[in-house]
Structure formats: structure tokens, C-alpha cells
Design a protein around this motif. Structure first.
Motif, PDB file in Angstrom:
ATOM      1  N   ARG A 262       0.838  -1.193   0.000  1.00 21.37           N
ATOM      2  CA  ARG A 262       0.000   0.000   0.000  1.00 21.37           C
ATOM      3  C   ARG A 262       0.874   1.245   0.000  1.00 21.37           C
ATOM      4  O   ARG A 262       0.649   2.191  -0.740  1.00 21.37           O
ATOM      5  CB  ARG A 262      -0.871  -0.028   1.244  1.00 21.37           C
ATOM      6  CG  ARG A 262      -2.050   0.881   1.171  1.00 21.37           C
ATOM      7  CD  ARG A 262      -2.984   0.605   2.297  1.00 21.37           C
ATOM      8  NE  ARG A 262      -2.404   0.895   3.586  1.00 21.37           N
ATOM      9  CZ  ARG A 262      -2.263   0.010   4.555  1.00 21.37           C
ATOM     10  NH1 ARG A 262      -2.641  -1.225   4.371  1.00 21.37           N
ATOM     11  NH2 ARG A 262      -1.753   0.345   5.695  1.00 21.37           N
ATOM     12  N   LYS A 269       1.294   7.652  -6.087  1.00 21.55           N
ATOM     13  CA  LYS A 269       0.164   8.565  -6.264  1.00 21.55           C
ATOM     14  C   LYS A 269       0.474   9.966  -5.779  1.00 21.55           C
ATOM     15  O   LYS A 269      -0.003  10.922  -6.359  1.00 21.55           O
ATOM     16  CB  LYS A 269      -1.041   8.019  -5.526  1.00 21.55           C
ATOM     17  CG  LYS A 269      -1.797   7.096  -6.410  1.00 21.55           C
ATOM     18  CD  LYS A 269      -3.149   6.808  -5.882  1.00 21.55           C
ATOM     19  CE  LYS A 269      -3.635   5.513  -6.423  1.00 21.55           C
ATOM     20  NZ  LYS A 269      -3.510   4.435  -5.466  1.00 21.55           N
ATOM     21  N   ARG A 272       1.901  11.716  -8.365  1.00 18.99           N
ATOM     22  CA  ARG A 272       0.866  11.992  -9.356  1.00 18.99           C
ATOM     23  C   ARG A 272       0.053  13.208  -8.946  1.00 18.99           C
ATOM     24  O   ARG A 272      -0.315  14.021  -9.767  1.00 18.99           O
ATOM     25  CB  ARG A 272      -0.072  10.781  -9.440  1.00 18.99           C
ATOM     26  CG  ARG A 272      -0.028  10.111 -10.749  1.00 18.99           C
ATOM     27  CD  ARG A 272      -0.782   8.824 -10.646  1.00 18.99           C
ATOM     28  NE  ARG A 272      -2.199   9.051 -10.577  1.00 18.99           N
ATOM     29  CZ  ARG A 272      -3.063   8.144 -10.138  1.00 18.99           C
ATOM     30  NH1 ARG A 272      -2.633   6.994  -9.714  1.00 18.99           N
ATOM     31  NH2 ARG A 272      -4.330   8.386 -10.128  1.00 18.99           N
ATOM     32  N   ARG A 276      -0.652  16.361 -11.238  1.00 19.32           N
ATOM     33  CA  ARG A 276      -1.909  15.994 -11.885  1.00 19.32           C
ATOM     34  C   ARG A 276      -2.279  16.921 -13.037  1.00 19.32           C
ATOM     35  O   ARG A 276      -2.763  16.484 -14.061  1.00 19.32           O
ATOM     36  CB  ARG A 276      -3.013  15.954 -10.841  1.00 19.32           C
ATOM     37  CG  ARG A 276      -4.251  15.295 -11.357  1.00 19.32           C
ATOM     38  CD  ARG A 276      -5.220  15.006 -10.257  1.00 19.32           C
ATOM     39  NE  ARG A 276      -4.902  13.756  -9.580  1.00 19.32           N
ATOM     40  CZ  ARG A 276      -5.376  13.432  -8.389  1.00 19.32           C
ATOM     41  NH1 ARG A 276      -6.146  14.268  -7.751  1.00 19.32           N
ATOM     42  NH2 ARG A 276      -5.066  12.298  -7.848  1.00 19.32           N
ATOM     43  N   GLN A 291     -15.996  20.851 -30.472  1.00 18.52           N
ATOM     44  CA  GLN A 291     -17.392  20.689 -30.063  1.00 18.52           C
ATOM     45  C   GLN A 291     -17.964  21.976 -29.498  1.00 18.52           C
ATOM     46  O   GLN A 291     -19.179  22.177 -29.503  1.00 18.52           O
ATOM     47  CB  GLN A 291     -17.480  19.619 -28.972  1.00 18.52           C
ATOM     48  CG  GLN A 291     -17.314  18.234 -29.512  1.00 18.52           C
ATOM     49  CD  GLN A 291     -17.570  17.220 -28.418  1.00 18.52           C
ATOM     50  OE1 GLN A 291     -17.386  17.516 -27.246  1.00 18.52           O
ATOM     51  NE2 GLN A 291     -18.001  16.037 -28.815  1.00 18.52           N
ATOM     52  N   THR A 292     -17.112  22.819 -28.979  1.00 21.59           N
ATOM     53  CA  THR A 292     -17.587  24.031 -28.338  1.00 21.59           C
ATOM     54  C   THR A 292     -17.197  25.252 -29.162  1.00 21.59           C
ATOM     55  O   THR A 292     -16.887  26.315 -28.622  1.00 21.59           O
ATOM     56  CB  THR A 292     -17.008  24.141 -26.922  1.00 21.59           C
ATOM     57  OG1 THR A 292     -15.616  23.843 -26.975  1.00 21.59           O
ATOM     58  CG2 THR A 292     -17.692  23.194 -25.990  1.00 21.59           C
ATOM     59  N   VAL A 295     -13.628  27.045 -28.677  1.00 24.36           N
ATOM     60  CA  VAL A 295     -13.211  27.537 -27.366  1.00 24.36           C
ATOM     61  C   VAL A 295     -12.770  26.339 -26.523  1.00 24.36           C
ATOM     62  O   VAL A 295     -13.534  25.401 -26.333  1.00 24.36           O
ATOM     63  CB  VAL A 295     -14.379  28.240 -26.643  1.00 24.36           C
ATOM     64  CG1 VAL A 295     -13.887  28.859 -25.350  1.00 24.36           C
ATOM     65  CG2 VAL A 295     -14.999  29.266 -27.549  1.00 24.36           C
ATOM     66  N   VAL A 297     -12.890  24.682 -23.814  1.00 24.57           N
ATOM     67  CA  VAL A 297     -13.602  24.649 -22.537  1.00 24.57           C
ATOM     68  C   VAL A 297     -13.100  23.499 -21.673  1.00 24.57           C
ATOM     69  O   VAL A 297     -12.860  23.627 -20.483  1.00 24.57           O
ATOM     70  CB  VAL A 297     -15.109  24.498 -22.771  1.00 24.57           C
ATOM     71  CG1 VAL A 297     -15.815  24.210 -21.462  1.00 24.57           C
ATOM     72  CG2 VAL A 297     -15.655  25.754 -23.395  1.00 24.57           C
ATOM     73  N   GLN A 298     -12.946  22.368 -22.315  1.00 24.28           N
ATOM     74  CA  GLN A 298     -12.511  21.205 -21.561  1.00 24.28           C
ATOM     75  C   GLN A 298     -11.055  20.933 -21.835  1.00 24.28           C
ATOM     76  O   GLN A 298     -10.680  20.668 -22.971  1.00 24.28           O
ATOM     77  CB  GLN A 298     -13.331  19.991 -21.966  1.00 24.28           C
ATOM     78  CG  GLN A 298     -14.592  19.862 -21.166  1.00 24.28           C
ATOM     79  CD  GLN A 298     -15.312  18.603 -21.504  1.00 24.28           C
ATOM     80  OE1 GLN A 298     -15.549  18.315 -22.693  1.00 24.28           O
ATOM     81  NE2 GLN A 298     -15.687  17.849 -20.496  1.00 24.28           N
ATOM     82  N   PRO A 306      -0.688   4.841 -13.618  1.00 29.67           N
ATOM     83  CA  PRO A 306      -0.327   4.574 -12.225  1.00 29.67           C
ATOM     84  C   PRO A 306       1.048   3.920 -12.160  1.00 29.67           C
ATOM     85  O   PRO A 306       1.417   3.142 -13.039  1.00 29.67           O
ATOM     86  CB  PRO A 306      -1.413   3.635 -11.735  1.00 29.67           C
ATOM     87  CG  PRO A 306      -2.128   3.182 -12.938  1.00 29.67           C
ATOM     88  CD  PRO A 306      -1.874   4.141 -14.040  1.00 29.67           C
ATOM     89  N   ARG A 308       3.574   1.491 -11.288  1.00 29.71           N
ATOM     90  CA  ARG A 308       3.634   0.095 -10.848  1.00 29.71           C
ATOM     91  C   ARG A 308       5.088  -0.232 -10.542  1.00 29.71           C
ATOM     92  O   ARG A 308       5.886  -0.379 -11.454  1.00 29.71           O
ATOM     93  CB  ARG A 308       3.137  -0.829 -11.948  1.00 29.71           C
ATOM     94  CG  ARG A 308       1.761  -0.512 -12.392  1.00 29.71           C
ATOM     95  CD  ARG A 308       0.803  -1.571 -11.907  1.00 29.71           C
ATOM     96  NE  ARG A 308      -0.539  -1.266 -12.362  1.00 29.71           N
ATOM     97  CZ  ARG A 308      -1.460  -0.747 -11.570  1.00 29.71           C
ATOM     98  NH1 ARG A 308      -1.202  -0.481 -10.324  1.00 29.71           N
ATOM     99  NH2 ARG A 308      -2.674  -0.503 -12.033  1.00 29.71           N
TER     100      ARG A 308
END
Lengths: 487, 307
Positions: A262, A269, A272, A276, A291-292, A295, A297-298, A306, A308
Motif C-alpha cells: 500500500r 500517487k 501523481r 496531476r 465541439q464548443t 473555445v 472549454v474542456q 499509475p 507500478r
């Protein structure tokens, strides 16, 4: 459902009565005696290391408001669900619950002068055949796990076999004496006749329970005789031990390794977490912005892979570490259960990969047999040759080592006068991300005689490790050096 | 309260009267609860506390939530946890696209103030499982499955939801639950959960059931199977679980096996039948070797004796 006050008139088998306060008062304020009893029970739980906070206690009281108290099992489950929050805790809880309420009941019985009449009868002299029948009956009940009958049989057993010299005064001794007189054993007893229920051995768990009942009954008698309670003492390590017995060390190692896994995982993490939002995938963000209406947006991020950890474990199995290698092999065994990307090697004079052995064999004993029989790591002398081991290892895995790999060496660093070749070890350590050395000798002996751990210690972190708590320390140390050890 | 109960018979109202009633109720929807299971579930409905259910894989942790939802006549809201699960997937998310359209549609004329008031309304909110469970008018059963798969940060975020049944959305304010959901968290114990989370939960450890209990479960789900065969089956499954396997057989697999035997019309489980149908309960190659070796041999001996 409204709170059901304890019924003061009833027999003291009900846990709600064994109150620390005078009886008259508790009849007037039904909650109080119970409350103080529960608080002192919680206090005992805390002493045994359970994290019982005020909020848990409030929950417990709230839960007790909802269940009827007439059933001991429901009372117990309601307390357990609110106070014991893991399986280990639950085991300690069970032990303490039994002891606490047994003592409370006995105390109340002593105070109110209630004599437990049942089962104390004088049986007089029994003939040998009758005794045999009793022996059979008890063994049969144990094999079938008939819980209800067991308590009565325990009393019967004490009445027949326990009276002879009115007890040795030490309950543990009496319990074992009665058990022997009954001929109860966990191992098969092939010399007995075929229809004897004791022939295949009594289930270990049932035997344990029966001994517990015997102990309880004997304690009850002692309390009755002396008219006061013996002092309570904290649970010993033995009481807490897992029921499986001989394998408990292995179980402890497994627990620590699960923790290790663990820690290694969350360490990846943490890194990470900082990063992020650092990696925006420009191409996919542009694509998504269509799509926008152009712009952005996303924001699209690069997928976070992860971490390992790849682990290489090298384990010394030579004679100088015989006592430790069982421990080490069990560590290896546990590690294999936890990590997918792991390669393990054993070495004495030469090195041999045993990853496959661990992958295919589940039984720990079979593994150690196979390793000792056909790993082929001893050449002539049977003494560890670290220099040669490093050389062979470099040939084997040099290309696979990378900065994300972790190398763990389990060995005593005693070269038997041969060249330690710390330079080769340095090359290994430099290629791997992190390198750890677990030494099964007390630190006091390090660098005495042919121990050359100091030469290796410049390239890695060395830990003293020959008990489970030390293994835990190693796991703790693993979490700390996120930056320093990455080298 | 006004939830319309499902059609199946014997379903009680949305709050059980006693532990016994709950136990009977769960039984009527096809879930046989163990001794402590019914009690803890009952406490959960009464105290409004979340329950942390731990235990090995395949002992019916998730089934418990489903059965509870069915019995209480509530909707089941399920949040399946996985590594990297974040707020946007678990709580809520703003519907950016719709917001953007709104801004573009009103580009002229209206001032920023008006638009800003507008685009952070509930209309533009995408509710994820946790929010929909909290905001639901009808009481629901919320299942947070395999909580041990998430990061610790996610656990911390859950704390507000679990203790106060509320979610803070900066732009909107606080969404507080009007109907108390029954919350179940399951964990396979692959990592230790934080003290803070455990503190807020009732704890229930589910283990493999004892022989009689499992027999009852198998009989409930495969009632046509011969009792003697069912008993033999449960005994063998118990034996297999004793071995140190990578993946011990779950209860669901016992039931599958019972159904498979039923289809094959097996009268008894002998060594041959066992070898042929073993794949239903054992799913690793190495495990199969071990099981074939240990249990298969025992069965062969048992066959040989009466002959």
C-alpha cells in the motif's frame, strides 16, 4: 423502539445487571449503571489499543436503544458494529467482551449471594466404563461442534475429573489436566478403535473453545469459593494470536507486506497528485474544443499511468543465515502475493531466479523444499560469494533495470573473505531507482569479522531486519525518503 | 416514505419494525442474512449511519445492498469506485457545453451579471451518483462499492457526505439531504481505510457462511437440486476454500455450480463429475491443479470405499 430498561429482578446472566452501583439506585435510574459499565468496558478496549472515541460510544448507546437486550448475541453484535472497526479489533473485542461481562456477572453474583447451583452436583464414583462413555460423548460433541451441549459437558468434565485433588490453584494447569484425562487431542490417534470419535483428532477450533469453557467454569468455581474476583490483567500476546497457531508468524509477515504494498502504491500517487494538472494534452484539447466552437472549454490531460513498482528481490539462502532465511522466504512469499511485476532470486555462490517457483506453488513449505532441492545455487563450498553473485546478476538483469525499479537485498553481507565487489553492486544500485538492504543480524555485529555491509551501505540504505516489528520499521522508512533515496 | 413498494409479495414498509422483521424481509427477496448482517442493517436504517461492509470477494456484500433496496422499496444508487475516481465523476459536474451554448445564445444584450446568475443554476448541473442520492426526494439506498480502490483524498471528500448527508457546491450553496439514504460501503480490505472514515460508519464483517447457512442459500437459488447433492456440493466448496488458493470460490459460484449440476442432471458428485465441472468454481490454472490434486483424490477415495 423505546429504550428497554434492564430488568433488575432477573438472573444475573443478563449483562445489564452487573452494575457497579448499588442496586436500589440503579432501579431508579435505569440508564446509569449500564452507562458506567459500558464506559469502563470502552476503557478496557482502549487499553488494548482499539480506537474507541466519544463518537463511537455515542453510536454504541444509540445502537443499544434500538435492539432488545434480552438476546446476548444481539447486544454483542450491536456493540461490536459500533466499537470494533476492523477484523483485528473484532477479535480483541470478542475476548474482552467475554471476559468483561463474565466478570461483571460474577461480581453481581458474589455481591447478591447468588449461588450457581447447576452442575456442581456430587457425581460420586463413576466406573471406568461410565467414564469412557463420558469421554466419547464429549469428543463426539466437539467433533459435531454442538455449542449448546458443550457448556454442560464442560461442567460434567470438571465434576468428574476436576475434583480429584480439588484443583492445583492454577487454572491453566487444571484445564490441561482435564483435557488429558479426557484423551482429547487435535492430532489423529490411530491406536484407538475405529468407532471412537477421537480417532481422527478433534477439530482444533472446537478444542480451543472447549478449553475456554473449562477455564470459564473453573474461574466461576474459584470466584464462588473465594467470594471475590481475581485481579484483571491485560491480554497477552498469546491471547490475541490468530487462531491458526503455528502459521501466525507467516500471517504477521503477510500483514506487514500488505502494508508495504500500500505504501509503495500511494507513494506513486503522491507524485501523481503534484503533477496531476501539469500535462495538458494539447492535441486532444484542440480536438475537444471543436465541439464548443473552438473555445477550449474542456482541458484534456495526458492519461496518468499509475506507477507500478517493479521489484527485484535477492535472497541469501546460505547456511550463515539459515535461521533468517525462513523469515526471508516468507517475506518473499508474501511479496509475491502482492506484486505482479516482481522477480525474485536466491543466491549462495551463484544466483538463480525463483520467480516461477513462487508463481506456481502456493504452499509455503513446498516452496522452501523446492528451493533447497533444485535452485542450484550452491557450487562447492556452500559459502556466499557476493562478488560472483553481483556479476551474474548484472548479466541477467542489467538491461531490464531502470530508474523505476526497486532492488531489495536480503542477506547478512558476510563474504567469507572473498572480494565483496562493491563496485559492481554500485553499478546495480545506480541503474535501479532505489536499493535497500535488509540485514538479519543485529546492528551490533555489522562490520565485525567478514561482514562488509559498510562497503555496500554507501550504495544503498541498509536496515536491520530479523523480526516482524523491524520489517514494519523498514516499511515505515520506505515512505519517508521520496526525494532523497530516488538518487 | 411514499415510495411505492415493488410488486413482489411480503415486502414491508420502508422502515422495518424489528431485526426479525428485517431478517424475514431480506429472506423474502432472496437474501439469507447471517446473524449479525440483519442486525447491523437494521441499525443502519434506524440510526441513519453508513455501514462499512468488509470481507473476502464473493460473500454477498454488493448483494446485501441490492436486497436491502428491494426490501425497503427504495431505488439503489450505485457508485463503483476505481483508481483515479474524482469529484467530477462521483459528486457533480457543470455541463460546460450547455453553459457555453447559453452564453453564445445570449451574447448580445444581457449583461454578465444576468448570465452568471443563469449559467450556474441547477439546470446546468450534471448530478453524479452521490449528488443524486443526496438530492433525491425519495429515500434511496446508496452503495459505494469497493471503496478501497480509491485514493485517500477521495475518502476525505466522502466524509462530508457520510456524516452530514450534504454536499457543498460553491456556486449554488449546500445541498442537504431531505430523505435519509441508507449508505453501504463495501471494501475488499485491499488497503486499510482511514480512521476518519471508519469512525463515521458501523462495521460489518462478512465471511464465508457456515455449511448449513450456505446450504440454505444454495437451496434457495437452486430449489430443484436434490438435497443430498446440494449438501455434498457445499461440503466440497468448503473443502476447496480451506486450500490456499489464489481465488477461493464465492457464494455466487456455488450457486452457479449447483445450477450447472442441475442442467447436467447429476445425481451425485463423484470424481468424474467434479473434474468436468470444476471450472465453474475454480478459475486459475494453478488453483485447478491444486484442487484436482487435493479434492479430486479425496473424492476418488470416497467413491472407491463403498464399492
Amino acid at each position: 423502539m423505546a429504550a428497554r430498561p434492564p430488568q433488575p429482578g432477573e438472573r444475573p446472566s443478563q449483562p445489564s445487571v452487573g452494575s457497579a452501583e448499588p442496586t436500589g439506585e440503579s432501579a431508579e435510574r435505569p440508564g446509569d449503571g449500564m452507562a458506567s459499565q459500558l464506559l469502563s468496558f470502552a476503557e478496557q478496549l482502549r487499553e488494548e489499543g482499539l480506537a474507541v472515541g466519544t463518537s463511537e460510544l455515542l453510536d454504541a448507546f444509540a445502537a443499544l436503544r434500538e435492539v432488545p437486550w434480552s438476546e446476548q448475541s444481539e447486544f454483542r453484535e450491536a456493540l461490536a458494529a459500533t466499537l470494533a472497526k476492523s477484523q483485528d479489533d473484532r477479535r480483541v473485542f470478542e475476548l474482552l467482551f467475554d471476559r468483561f461481562f463474565f466478570r461483571a456477572v460474577e461480581l453481581a453474583a458474589v455481591r447478591e449471594g447468588v449461588e450457581d447451583a447447576g452442575g456442581d452436583g456430587e457425581l460420586g464414583e463413576l466406573s471406568e466404563t461410565e467414564l469412557d462413555a463420558l469421554r466419547m460423548q464429549i469428543a463426539q460433541a466437539l467433533r459435531e461442534g454442538a455449542d449448546g451441549a458443550m457448556r454442560d459437558l464442560a461442567r460434567l468434565a470438571i465434576a468428574t475429573f476436576g475434583q480429584q485433588e480439588q484443583g492445583s490453584g492454577v487454572i491453566g494447569v487444571d484445564v490441561q489436566r482435564i483435557r488429558r484425562a479426557l484423551g482429547l487431542r487435535a492430532e489423529p490417534q490411530p491406536e484407538l478403535s475405529a468407532d471412537d470419535p477421537r480417532r481422527d483428532g478433534v477439530p482444533r477450533e472446537a478444542l480451543r473453545r472447549f478449553e475456554q469453557l473449562l477455564r470459564r467454569e473453573l474461574e466461576r468455581r474459584q470466584v464462588q469459593r473465594s467470594g471475590k474476583l481475581p485481579p484483571s490483567r491485560p491480554l497477552g500476546e498469546l491471547d490475541r494470536a490468530l487462531p491458526s497457531g503455528p502459521l501466525q508468524d507467516l500471517a504477521a509477515v503477510h500483514r506487514v507486506v500488505a502494508q508495504l504494498r500500500r505504501r509503495l502504491a500511494t507513494q506513486g500517487k503522491q507524485r501523481r497528485g503534484h503533477r496531476r494538472h501539469a500535462h495538458v494534452d494539447v492535441r486532444r484539447t484542440m480536438r475537444a474544443s471543436l465541439q464548443t466552437g473552438g473555445v477550449p472549454v474542456q482541458l484534456r490531460f495526458r492519461p496518468v499511468r499509475p506507477r507500478r513498482p517493479e521489484i527485484y528481490v535477492l535472497c541469501d539462502v546460505s547456511t550463515s543465515v539459515t535461521s533468517a532465511s525462513v523469515f526471508f522466504l516468507s517475506v518473499l512469499h508474501a511479496l509475491h502475493d502482492s506484486f505482479r511485476k516482481m522477480r525474485s532470486f536466491v543466491f549462495i555462490e551463484r544466483i538463480s531466479e525463483v520467480t516461477d517457483v513462487f508463481a506456481h506453488e502456493r504452499d509455503f513449505r513446498a516452496i522452501s523444499e523446492r528451493i533447497s532441492s533444485d535452485a542450484g545455487v550452491a557450487d562447492i563450498s556452500g559459502y556466499t560469494d557476493y562478488g560472483r553473485v553481483w556479476m551474474e546478476l548484472l548479466e541477467l538483469i542489467a538491461d531490464d533495470l531502470h530508474p523505476r525499479a526497486t532492488v531489495i537485498v536480503l542477506g547478512d553481507a558476510r563474504t567469507n573473505g572473498r572480494d565483496p565487489r562493491a563496485d559492481l553492486f554500485g553499478v546495480l544500485a545506480a541503474r535501479a531507482g532505489r536499493t535497500f538492504w535488509l540485514n538479519p543480524e543485529p546492528r551490533l555485529y555489522w562490520n565485525y569479522g567478514d561482514s562488509v555491509i559498510a562497503a555496500y551501505e554507501t550504495h544503498c540504505q541498509a536496515f536491520e531486519c530479523w523480526t516482524v516489528p523491524q520489517l514494519e520499521d523498514f516499511v515505515k522508512a520506505l515512505t519517508r525518503p521520496v526525494t532523497s533515496a530516488a538518487g | 416514505m411514499g415510495a411505492s413498494p415493488p410488486s413482489s409479495a411480503g415486502i414491508a414498509a420502508s422502515s422495518p419494525e424489528s431485526v426479525e422483521a428485517l431478517r424475514e424481509g431480506l429472506r423474502s427477496v432472496g437474501y439469507l442474512p447471517g446473524e449479525s448482517t440483519a442486525l447491523v442493517a437494521y441499525l443502519a436504517t434506524k440510526l441513519g449511519k453508513p455501514v462499512l461492509v468488509e470481507g473476502p470477494a464473493g460473500v454477498g456484500k454488493t448483494e446485501l445492498a441490492k436486497a436491502l433496496a428491494l426490501y425497503l422499496g427504495r431505488e439503489l444508487v450505485r457508485l463503483q469506485c476505481y483508481e483515479g475516481l474524482d469529484e467530477a465523476k462521483a459528486l457533480y459536474e457543470w455541463n460546460y457545453r450547455k453553459q457555453l451554448l447559453r452564453i453564445q445564445a445570449e451574447a448580445q444584450g444581457s449583461g454578465w451579471e444576468a448570465v452568471q446568475q443563469d449559467i450556474f443554476g441547477e439546470e446546468f448541473l450534471l448530478a453524479r451518483p452521490l449528488l443524486s442520492a443526496i438530492a433525491s426526494e425519495q429515500p434511496v439506498v446508496l452503495l459505494i462499492d469497493e471503496i478501497d480502490k480509491t485514493d485517500q483524498e477521495f475518502e476525505a471528500m466522502l466524509l462530508e457526505v457520510l456524516s452530514d448527508f450534504q454536499i457543498s457546491i460553491p456556486e449554488l450553496g449546500r445541498v442537504t439531504s431531505t430523505s435519509h439514504p441508507v449508505v453501504l460501503l463495501t471494501s475488499n480490505n485491499s488497503r486499510e481505510l482511514t480512521e476518519a472514515l471508519k469512525r463515521r460508519c458501523l462495521y460489518l464483517w462478512l465471511d464465508y457462511p457456515c455449511l448449513e447457512h450456505e446450504l440454505a442459500i444454495v437451496r434457495l437459488h437452486a430449489p430443484d437440486l436434490d438435497e443430498a447433492v446440494a449438501r455434498r456440493l457445499v461440503e466440497i466448496v468448503g473443502m476447496v476454500r480451506e486450500l490456499d488458493l489464489k481465488k477461493p470460490p464465492s457464494i455466487a459460484e456455488s450457486i452457479d455450480w449447483a445450477r450447472a449440476l442441475l442442467l447436467l442432471g447429476a445425481r451425485d458428485i463423484d470424481a468424474t463429475t467434479f473434474r468436468e465441472t470444476m471450472a465453474v468454481i475454480v478459475k486459475h490454472r494453478t488453483d485447478m491443479d491444486i484442487v484436482a490434486e487435493r479434492v479430486g483424490v479425496k473424492l476418488a477415495e470416497a467413491d472407491a470405499q463403498p464399492a
